[in-house]
Each structure stands twice: as C-alpha cells, then as structure tokens.
Design an enzyme around this catalytic site. Structure first.
Site, PDB file in Angstrom:
ATOM      1  N   ALA A 507       0.833  -1.206   0.000  1.00 21.79           N
ATOM      2  CA  ALA A 507       0.000   0.000   0.000  1.00 21.79           C
ATOM      3  C   ALA A 507       0.864   1.251   0.000  1.00 21.79           C
ATOM      4  CB  ALA A 507      -0.929  -0.014   1.206  1.00 21.79           C
ATOM      5  N   LYS A 614     -11.536   1.589   6.871  1.00 24.25           N
ATOM      6  CA  LYS A 614     -12.222   0.301   6.830  1.00 24.25           C
ATOM      7  C   LYS A 614     -11.291  -0.824   6.375  1.00 24.25           C
ATOM      8  CE  LYS A 614     -16.587  -1.664   5.384  1.00 24.25           C
ATOM      9  NZ  LYS A 614     -17.889  -1.353   4.767  1.00 24.25           N
ATOM     10  N   GLN A 619      -7.552  -5.354   7.730  1.00 21.59           N
ATOM     11  CA  GLN A 619      -6.232  -5.978   7.794  1.00 21.59           C
ATOM     12  C   GLN A 619      -5.911  -6.401   9.223  1.00 21.59           C
ATOM     13  OE1 GLN A 619      -3.894  -6.781   5.317  1.00 21.59           O
ATOM     14  NE2 GLN A 619      -5.837  -6.527   4.257  1.00 21.59           N
ATOM     15  N   LYS A 682       2.769   3.661   6.555  1.00 22.10           N
ATOM     16  CA  LYS A 682       3.604   2.465   6.648  1.00 22.10           C
ATOM     17  C   LYS A 682       2.750   1.218   6.428  1.00 22.10           C
ATOM     18  CE  LYS A 682       5.375   3.819  10.651  1.00 22.10           C
ATOM     19  NZ  LYS A 682       6.261   4.017  11.821  1.00 22.10           N
ATOM     20  N   GLY A 683       3.409   0.073   6.518  1.00 23.45           N
ATOM     21  CA  GLY A 683       2.704  -1.187   6.265  1.00 23.45           C
ATOM     22  C   GLY A 683       1.792  -1.569   7.406  1.00 23.45           C
ATOM     23  N   GLU A 686       0.552  -6.919   8.199  1.00 23.07           N
ATOM     24  CA  GLU A 686       1.096  -7.984   9.024  1.00 23.07           C
ATOM     25  C   GLU A 686       1.178  -7.642  10.504  1.00 23.07           C
ATOM     26  OE1 GLU A 686       3.977 -10.012   5.715  1.00 23.07           O
ATOM     27  OE2 GLU A 686       4.645  -8.138   6.589  1.00 23.07           O
TER      28      GLU A 686
END
Ligand SMILES: Cc1cc2nc3c(=O)[nH]c(=O)nc-3n(C[C@H](O)[C@H](O)[C@H](O)COP(=O)(O)OP(=O)(O)OC[C@H]3O[C@@H](n4cnc5c(N)ncnc54)[C@H](O)[C@@H]3O)c2cc1C
Ligand code: SF4
Lengths: 724, 322
Positions: A507, A614, A619, A682-683, A686
């Site tokens: 992303a 959302k 995630q 940022k990510g 995970e």
C-alpha cells in the site's frame, strides 16, 4: 512525464492533510466488492479461453531420489515432463526461477509431471493412477536429525549474556516450539496459459507481478517482453503467491507443447504440499533483568528449517534487535537442511512467530520479577535502536501500551488462577506488537481525462486487501475528484511495474507512486492556469488558485498523464523503521477439558497515515485472527518418517472458525512518519499478527496457570498442566 | 474421480445390483475425488420416500433421508431426545448438516489422514497393505478397541448419541431386518475394511428410537477448535436421578474407537449411587482400563477421563451446586 523520488530524507509536508477533496482515510467500501459477491470478478482459474485443456500435477510419493520411469496415462492428451518444470515455488522478489528439473525429487509431494486432458476430472484421474518408478534416497526430514547451519551473517552478540544471566535478579530461560503453518488462502493456486506465436499470456494467482515476470521468463527461457502476466483478482495470498510455482510454469510449458490454452489448478491438498509453508521453529529465549525490571540481557536463538537448495529461512529474530533495550544481547539463527516441503514467507515472516514467542517470554519474566507485564515493557523501550544507535523513524510502542491498557481495562487484572466462573477459568493477557517496515520500488501511471475522470494503472495486485480502493482514493484526493470518478487498473504486467503485495509494503509503496504521478499531473494543471503547484486547490472537478477557478474540462485538453516512480533511499539505512502496537486478550479455559475460548480481543496499532479506515481495520482483524490460529489451532503436522504434510485440507488444518473469533476491537493511533515517503504511511497487513497469539497465550496463563510452550495450545497441552 | 454410471432410484425396488448408494454426498464425493472409493455405478436415493420423522409406538422412526439439520430441529427430538439434537449440532457445519442424511451420517468413514492419502498404505482401503498410521501422526486415532491392523476411529457424533439412546437401525433390501446400533458398527479386528453389519444390497431405511427415558441429556464434544472439527473425544450422556442417587445412566463415547463406545460396567457402577468425585473417578478408571495409546494420541486417555467426569458432574447437578 515521470516524477521520481528516492526517499533520502524526511518529509514533513503532510500534503495529504492539506488536500481539499477529503476522501483519503475515509472508510470507503471496496471498489471491487460487488463484482466479487456477484461472482463476476474472474480469478485465475475462471477464464474460459476456447479449446481449454486441463492439467493436473503429478506428485512424488517419496521424500527424495529420482524418477526412473513414468507410465502411460490412458484417456489423457499428454503426460508432460520438461526440465523447465520447477520443483518448488520462487521466494518473494526473487529475480530468477527456482530450482527446476522434475526428474530429481527434493520432498514428498513435489511435482514430477503434468497430466493434461480435455476435462479436469479426466486429468486428475490419470494423474492419480499414473505408475511411477523411483529410486529412493534416504534423507533427513526432521530438524532435530541434522546439524544445523549457522550462517555467520545471521548471528550477533553484544556484551556477555551468560554473565548477565548469572548476575540477574530475575531471569527466564525457556524453549518454545511452533509447528509448520500454511497460509491456506481461500483461492487455491491456479493458472491458465495461452501462447500466441512466441508470446505467452498467463493468468495466475500471484502477488508480485514484476518479479514474477522475471522468474517466469527465466523458468521458460524466454525474454521478459514476450510474457504477459494477469492477476486482476487474487483470492488471498498471505505470502503463498509471492513467487511463481509449479502450476503456472507447467501450464505455460503444456500450452506451448499442445498448442492450446491449458489450465492448471492445484487441489486443496496440493496447496498444502506445494505452497510455501512457514517453517516450524524452535526458539530459546533468555531474559535477564535487575530488581526493578530493567533488562540487562536478552537472547533469542532460533532453529528453522528449509530444503538444502533454497535461500529463505524464517527470519524469526527480525524484531529482536530493536524492540527492547539490554546491554548484553545475543541472536542465533540456525537452519536445519531437511526434506520437508519448501519453507517461505507466510504473513509476517519472522515476527508472526518470533514476536509471539518473545512476548510470551516477557510475560514469564514479568511473573518471575513480580512486575506488571505492561510496566516491564514500558521500562525497557529503547531511545534509539540498541547497538547501532540509529534513531527510530517514529516510535509509538509506549503510547500503544498505555492507550491499550486504558481501553482494555488492564487494571482489573488479577493474579493467575483467581477467576473461576463455573467450569471456566478467566484471564487476560497482553503483548507488544512490532513489525519492521520497508518501501519497495514502485511505479504507476495516472491519466486525468477532460471529462473529470481519471485512470490509475500499475501492475500492483489487490489480493483482497483493498488496493483498488486505496489507490483510487489517493488519486481522487490528489486530483480533486469524487472517488467514483477514478478507475483503477491493476494486475497486468503491461502496466508500470509496482512493488506487488508482500511484506506489508504494497500500500505504501504503490500508494507513493500514485501520489507522485498525481503530483506530476497537478504540476501540469498549475502550469496551464499559471500558478505554483503548491497554490493549486483541486476539488470536485474544479481547479482553483488565488481568484482563478476553472473546471478541469477547461484546463485539460484530452488527457494529462503523469507517471510516478518511488524508490527507497537513505532513510532505509539512516532510520530504524517499524510499525508498533499492542495486543490484548481475555480468554476462558475449561478446567476439565482444557478448551480455550477467546472472549474478547483488542489491538492498538500505529502504522503512519491510515489510507482507508475500513480496509485498514480489516487488515488488523485478519491479522488478529491469524494470531488466534497461531496460539490455539493451526498446525501442519509432518509425518516423521518421510516429512510429508499429514494435515492437508481445511478439515484437518484448523484455521480459526467463526466460533473461535470473538468480537475484535481495533484502534489506530494518529501518526505521520516522515521517513517513509510523502504518503507518511507504513505497512499494516502484518502488524496485526505480530504478538497477537502471545496475548492469548499469556491470558491462558493468567486464567489457569498453564504455560504452553509448544504451540498451538490445543486441549491436550492445557490439560497436561491442569490439576487432575 | 473414475467414470461412473448414475441412476436415480424411484422406489426401494429400484436399486441396481452392485450400485453404491449416494445420499447427501458430503462424504462419498470427497472420497471419490481422492479415489479412495471408486464405485463404477451410483444410485441416488434422495427421491425415495424416506425423509419423515414419525411416531412408532412410544418411540420415533427417523427416515434414512432425514437431513441432519431437520432432525436436530425436530420438536419431538428436541423435547424427548435432546442428546441427539446436541450431537447433531456439534457436527460438521450448517451447510453440511443441510445436506447430510441420517443414513449417510451413520455410514461416514474414518478421518484417518492415511486412509485419505493413496500414497500411504492402509488396510482399510486396501486389505493386507499395512497400516501407515501406526508409527505416524495419530492425533485422531483410537484408544479403545483398536487392532494391530487398524487404529482408526469412527468420527461421527450422531451415532454416539444414538448409541446412548439404544437406537436400532432398520435395513431394507433383500433381507429386511433391524439391528441394534450396538451391533451395527464393527471393531477393526483383522478386517478393518468391514465397518458395518450391512451386506451387499442392503440399504438403511430408518433409525428407530425406543420410548424416551427422560433424565438429563448431555453431548459434550472436545475438539481442536470451537466448531467445525471432529471430536478428539466426545461423551453422550443420558442420566436420570432418583432422589439424590443416580437412577439410570447411559453413556456413549466418540472419537476413541472404531465405533461409538459403550461400557455397561461403567453404567452399572454409577446406577444407584450418590454422585461424587470419587465415584466418577472410579467410573473413568473402569472405562479406561482397556485403553491403549498409539504415540501422540496418549492425551486422549486423560482427556476422555476428564471429559467424562465433567459431563457427569454437569448431568448430575454437582457442577451447578459447586
Ligand atoms: C468438512 C467436514 C466436516 C465434518 N464434520 C463432522 C463432524 O464434526 N461430526 C460428524 O458427525 N460428521 C462430520 N462430517 C461428516 C458428515 O456428517 C457426513 O459427511 C454426512 O453425515 C454424510 O451424510 P451424506 O448423506 O452426505 O452421506 P453420503 O456422502 O451420501 O454417503 C456416505 C456413505 O453412506 C452410504 N449411504 C448413504 N445413505 C445410505 C443408506 N440409506 N443406506 C446405506 N448406505 C448409505 C454411502 O454409500 C456412502 O458410503 C463432516 C464432513 C465434512 C465434509
Ligand atoms: S488406521 Fe486404519 S484407516 Fe488409518 S491407515 Fe491404518 S488401516 Fe488405514
């Protein structure tokens, strides 16, 4: 024109906060959602080119050796064996094909041939009944049976941990085991290949098209420009589709040989045999602290496994060097070379099991030292990265812990085994969440059309995560358009190459490239109306600057195209980048049967800018659910005699079902990280797993006083520690 | 999957010789895809008139085609045989229960992973080939009544409740008869491929429940996740109190043997006694006296013991008083 940026320094512009459209961050529904629920999103196996033939992979029935002879397949069009067929999947971002040559066998279940027929059923029948003669070799299949490798670059030592352990006021020295795990994405791996002269088009379930293209070209021995990959919709990947695998390569070879399109889809059992597993791990953790809970030493020794010929090893200790301070430190990373199926990335490789186990150890230390587990963590948060002294790009662990403790009601926690409601012990537990962050080179093209619409094109993928939606939102924000005026085209290698979906970097990396492409378009608009790009306001199809106000149709003649190209730069090294959070869980443990039920669970996360509330929340929900699986249910068991996966379907490999997952609560902390590109995002894909399972396991201890160090905590492991 | 012929039967007389029955298909189709079962001809029985639950004497006659979800929800079952409702609802998933039939459920085959994997030797699939579960992954295998030829379990839930209820199986075909459920499923012995008392040409037409016996009904299933998993162990209990003493007790056990397990000695011990932890511990001792683990399924011995004790405490009201 291409706008290029290398992220060499900070960006404090907060540009997205100053745009006028107001769609970024909004909890918009997934753009492709209606297509998916209506069955109109065509996944890899669902295209129906004319004259399609069906291939089914034939799998080795021995753990290692050679194929001597393969019989005929009556009723089939062909039995294909070709030295280009790969033995296991490519690792994420590899630039070359993985090991090939189906005559040699590296693990039980490896693909050794492809049977092609006019129907899937006929192909499967022939594949199942093919006679194969082998020469079997004896090989190790269990990690304990070999002397592991210790790659020098992966070991580190600072100070004297042994001494710190001896002198500690309190210490923990324990060993944990986690089993092999499988991503178990809903969509089984599948591909359809079709040749046109010397060009091939392959539709496949893949996460990272630009590197997949290089892998595939290398595997097939063709030039990359002769190859087109299509993956517009991917039914989940979680790492298992990072690299090309046996099915897509075999489909391409078969289609070439037969001169007609060929589909190869894996059965569910084949996915368990052929997709990357997360390595089982053995982790020894040593922690030493002084009387007030200041860590003086920490050690994390991991043993993982993989095939002899693969470069990946589960980076279990990835977050250990920077999560907590301690003067004496040691990291050991050992790799057992054995013949189980290939190990590779499964959602949050490293931290998913590494942080989980480390955070269980922290809970044990808190107990030993008589310190509240939250306080123990707060006391040991470093100012800068330990040993290297690198500054953090941002650091939110303290806030995530404090905020989480308040929101969850941590102060109600009681000592272990004090709450019994009927047959159920009740307890709560927590853990820190940490995950490394990175950017990956990414390109995108954006075209603004005179009618006030825009098109985003990039070979980025959407694996069910929301990429279509957030890239559309970004372009809409930057170009001042309603979100439904932006069309997003993904998953086609004819578009500019992107980072792909993996390592939580998709992303932010692809988002930055779209941002840059839009900046380029804004510059051209500004030039057309004679102002500085910085003074330009775009909103609802209007361009304003000073007292000039024009509709885009007046400014744009035909179309304006901009390309964005993002590259990671110096901040990758100058700063330790990570995402932060905290996990909280309440569980009930049955005092008789040892069954565990998670009653509620909460996560607090900081991931820089949230692009869509959302999809970001989703995630985290998915990550926390994975955490429940790691803690309680998921284990891919191997037969110790030949290494094969015994639990190979969704009835036997237990991912959490609805009844295992309580209402999950997700909170985001406001954050703008200046060192990760202009998006300041940022990510997140995970972070939600990393440590989640530890919160559950620590809650189990608080409930019933049982420490489970061999995951998952199924009833057998719990009753072993309960009163008779 | 092998090619097969397909016939849809319109009456009980319309069952082609040698054809394999397909009902809901939820087990058979999976087995056919793996070619663990490879029938050359199938007969679909779902159009037969066997889908009613009706009174028979003081008991109930359950047609072989009654779906698991319908049976679980049937008012008479919920009122008089709640252990059966609970067992059904503890099995599989909502979607599967909507398809699964009473007859098919009784006939479902083991979940031994080696049975499903044709690369592995299996006496049940291929008599005389050997048993690769022994020495392998045995988490779901038997601790009671196993043999050196096969250590698989019967995986179902419904039949465990039926066993506690003393149900009978009604069989149609060339020699119509009724068999107590106790004799319907077989222990593996040296013929693990023979799983039931059915003979070629037989068809299950109904399951018969005797008059209700009242009491407390419990079905307690322990599994590796909260739902949608086969039993590690399960206990079906029908227990009636006579004042402060146990008046009658019927207990059947799932996930532990090649058939729903029942031990009359356990029930004899309990009957007429005041409930106590010591009594329940003794009951568990008796039940588990012949138990034998095979590697990693060792845990089933303590787990069954604990689950039995918890179920008895619950059904006799001891837990509520605690
Ligand atoms: C993922 C999964 C999870 C499951 N979990 C559970 C669980 O937790 N607990 C549980 O108890 N079950 C569970 N099941 C099994 C399920 O209950 C059975 O598959 C189902 O009851 C079988 O019924 P059916 O009508 O579909 O049988 P079919 O698949 O049609 O047939 C099964 C067998 O019965 C034979 N047969 C069918 N009807 C008759 C008849 N009238 N006379 C003679 N033979 C007949 C068939 O020839 C075949 O051999 C699960 C199944 C799946 C796939
Ligand atoms: S336990 Fe029975 S079903 Fe399983 S492999 Fe052995 S013989 Fe086959």
């Amino acid at each position: 024109m291409t706008r290029h940026l290398r992220v060499d320094g900070p960006n404090h512009d907060d540009r997205l906060d100053h745009m006028a459209q107001g769609v970024i961050g909004q909890p918009l529904n997934r753009l492709e959602g209606p297509l998916k629920v209506a069955g109109r999103a065509t996944y890899a196996a669902e295209a129906r080119p004319r004259n399609l033939a069906y291939g089914v992979l034939v799998q080795a029935a021995i753990p290692a050796g050679k194929v001597l002879e393969i019989g005929d397949a009556p009723g089939a069009l062909a039995v294909i064996r070709d030295k280009r067929m790969v033995r296991f999947a490519a690792q994420g971002m590899a630039r070359k094909a993985p090991k090939s040559g189906p005559d040699g066998i590296d693990y039980m279940g490896q693909a050794i041939a492809l049977v092609v027929a006019d129907t899937f059923e006929a192909a499967r029948h022939a594949a199942q009944n093919l006679s194969v003669r082998y020469a079997r070799e004896d090989v190790p299949v269990n990690p304990e049976d070999v002397t592991p490798e210790l790659p020098p670059k992966k070991q580190s030592k600072t100070g004297d941990l042994d001494k710190a352990m001896q002198e500690a006021a309190f210490s923990v020295d324990q060993v944990w085991h986690t089993p092999s795990q499988m991503a178990a994405a809903m969509e089984p791996h599948a591909a359809i290949a079709e040749w046109d002269g010397d060009r091939v088009t392959i539709r496949a379930g893949l996460q990272m098209l630009s590197s997949n293209k290089e892998q595939m070209a290398d595997a097939l021995g063709i030039r990359p420009d002769k190859l087109r990959l299509l993956a517009p919709y991917v039914g989940g990947g979680f790492g298992s589709k990072l690299g090309i695998n046996a099915e897509s390569v075999a489909a391409a070879i078969a289609a070439q040989k037969l001169g007609r399109p060929v589909q190869v889809s894996m059965t569910r059992q084949q996915v368990f045999d052929l997709a990357h597993r997360r390595s089982e791990t053995r982790q020894r953790i040593r922690l030493a602290c002084d009387a007030d809970g200041t860590l003086t030493g920490l050690g994390h020794e991991a043993l993982v496994s993989n095939l002899p010929d693969d470069g990946f090893s589960e980076p279990v200790t990835q977050a250990t060097p920077f999560t907590y301070q301690a003067a004496h430190r040691q990291v050991v990373h050992a790799i057992a070379r054995i013949h189980r199926s290939c190990a590779g990335s499964v959602r949050a490789p490293g931290e998913a099991v590494g942080v989980t186990v480390f955070e269980c150890a922290m809970d044990e230390l808190a107990e030993a030292a008589g310190i509240d587990p939250v306080d123990l963590r707060l006391r040991n948060i470093p100012e800068a990265e330990p040993v290297t002294g690198r500054p953090f790009s941002s650091h939110k662990l303290t806030e995530a812990l404090q905020e989480g403790a308040k929101l969850f009601g941590w102060s109600d926690r009681r000592p272990a085994k004090e709450r019994l409601e009927g047959e159920w012990y009740i307890g709560i537990g927590m853990a820190s969440a940490v995950r490394v962050n990175q950017l990956v080179e990414s390109r995108a093209r954006v075209t603004l059309v005179q009618d006030g619409s825009a098109i985003v094109e990039t070979d980025m993928t959407d694996i069910g995560t929301g990429t279509y939606t957030i890239l559309g939102q970004l372009a809409a924000e930057m170009l001042g358009l309603p979100a439904d005026r932006v069309e997003v085209k993904l998953g086609d290698t004819q578009f500019p190459p992107a980072a792909g979906s993996g390592g939580s970097f998709g992303a932010a990396s692809s988002g930055n490239s779209v941002f840059l492409a839009c900046e380029e378009i804004r510059r051209q608009i500004a030039k057309a109306i004679g102002c500085d790009e910085g003074d330009l306001t775009l909103q609802d199809g209007m361009a304003r600057a000073g007292n000039v106000s024009k509709s885009l149709s007046e400014v744009v003649e035909g179309t304006i195209t901009g390309e964005g190209h993002l590259e990671p730069g110096k901040t990758e090294k100058s700063h330790r980048q990570a995402t932060w959070g905290s996990h909280w869980a309440e569980v009930a443990v049955n005092r008789w049967t040892g069954e565990v039920r998670v009653r509620r669970m909460m996560g607090v996360f900081a991931c820089g800018r949230v692009l869509n509330e959302k999809t970001a929340r989703s995630q985290c929900l998915g990550g926390m659910t994975f955490g429940i699986g790691i803690a309680l249910t998921e284990a891919m068991e191997h037969d110790r005699r030949d290494g094969h996966a015994v639990s190979r379907d969704l009835a036997e490999y237990h991912i959490p079902c609805h009844a295992d997952v309580p209402p999950l609560e997700v909170h985001f902390l406001q954050e703008r990280d200046a060192y990760v590109g202009p998006l300041q995002a940022k990510g997140l894909g995970e972070l939600g797993i990393c440590g989640a399972g530890a919160a559950v396991l620590n809650a189990i201890y608080n409930a019933c006083g049982v420490r489970v160090r061999e995951l998952p905590a199924t009833p057998d492991k719990i009753i072993a520690g309960l009163d008779p | 999957m092998r090619d097969f012929s397909f016939h849809r039967a319109t009456s009980l007389d319309d069952l082609p010789a040698g054809a394999t029955i397909i009902a809901g298909g939820t087990n058979l189709l999976d087995l056919m895809k793996h070619e663990v079962m490879a029938p050359g001809s199938l007969v679909d029985i779902t159009r037969l008139d066997l889908d009613r639950v009706e009174a028979e004497g003081q008991g109930l006659r359950i047609g072989a085609l009654v779906r698991n979800s319908d049976l679980a929800a049937h008012p008479a079952v919920r009122r008089d045989y709640p252990v059966l409702s609970r067992a059904l609802l503890a099995g599989a998933s909502g979607q599967l229960r909507n398809m699964a039939t009473t007859g098919g459920n009784l006939m479902q085959r083991t979940r031994c992973p080696y049975f499903y994997d044709r690369r592995m030797a299996c006496n049940k699939r291929d008599p005389g080939a050997g048993c690769s579960a022994i020495g392998g992954v045995t988490r779901n295998h038997a601790i009671l009544g196993a043999s050196p030829h096969c250590i698989a379990t019967y995986p179902g839930d419904m039949a465990v409740a039926l066993r506690a209820l003393d149900a009978e199986v009604e069989i149609g075909g060339p020699s119509p008869r009724r068999i107590p459920l106790a004799d319907f499923h077989k222990l593996p012995g040296d013929t693990p491929h023979v799983e039931t008392a059915l003979q070629p040409g037989d068809i299950i037409t109904a399951v018969i429940l005797p008059a209700p016996v009242g009491g407390q009904h419990r079905y307690r299933k322990v599994r590796d996740r909260a739902s949608y998993a086969f039993a590690l162990v399960s206990v079906a209990a029908v227990i009636g109190m006579d004042g402060s003493r146990i008046g009658h007790a019927a207990l059947a056990f799932g996930g532990v043997a090649h058939k729903p397990w029942r031990d009359p000695e356990v029930e004899r011990l309990l009957t007429g006694q005041e409930p106590s932890d010591a009594l329940f511990a003794e009951a568990a001792d008796i039940l588990l006296r012949p138990a034998q683990a095979h590697g990693e399924n060792q845990f089933k011995i303590p787990l069954l013991r604990r689950t039995l004790i918890a179920t008895l405490r619950d059904a006799t009201g001891m837990e509520a008083k605690a």
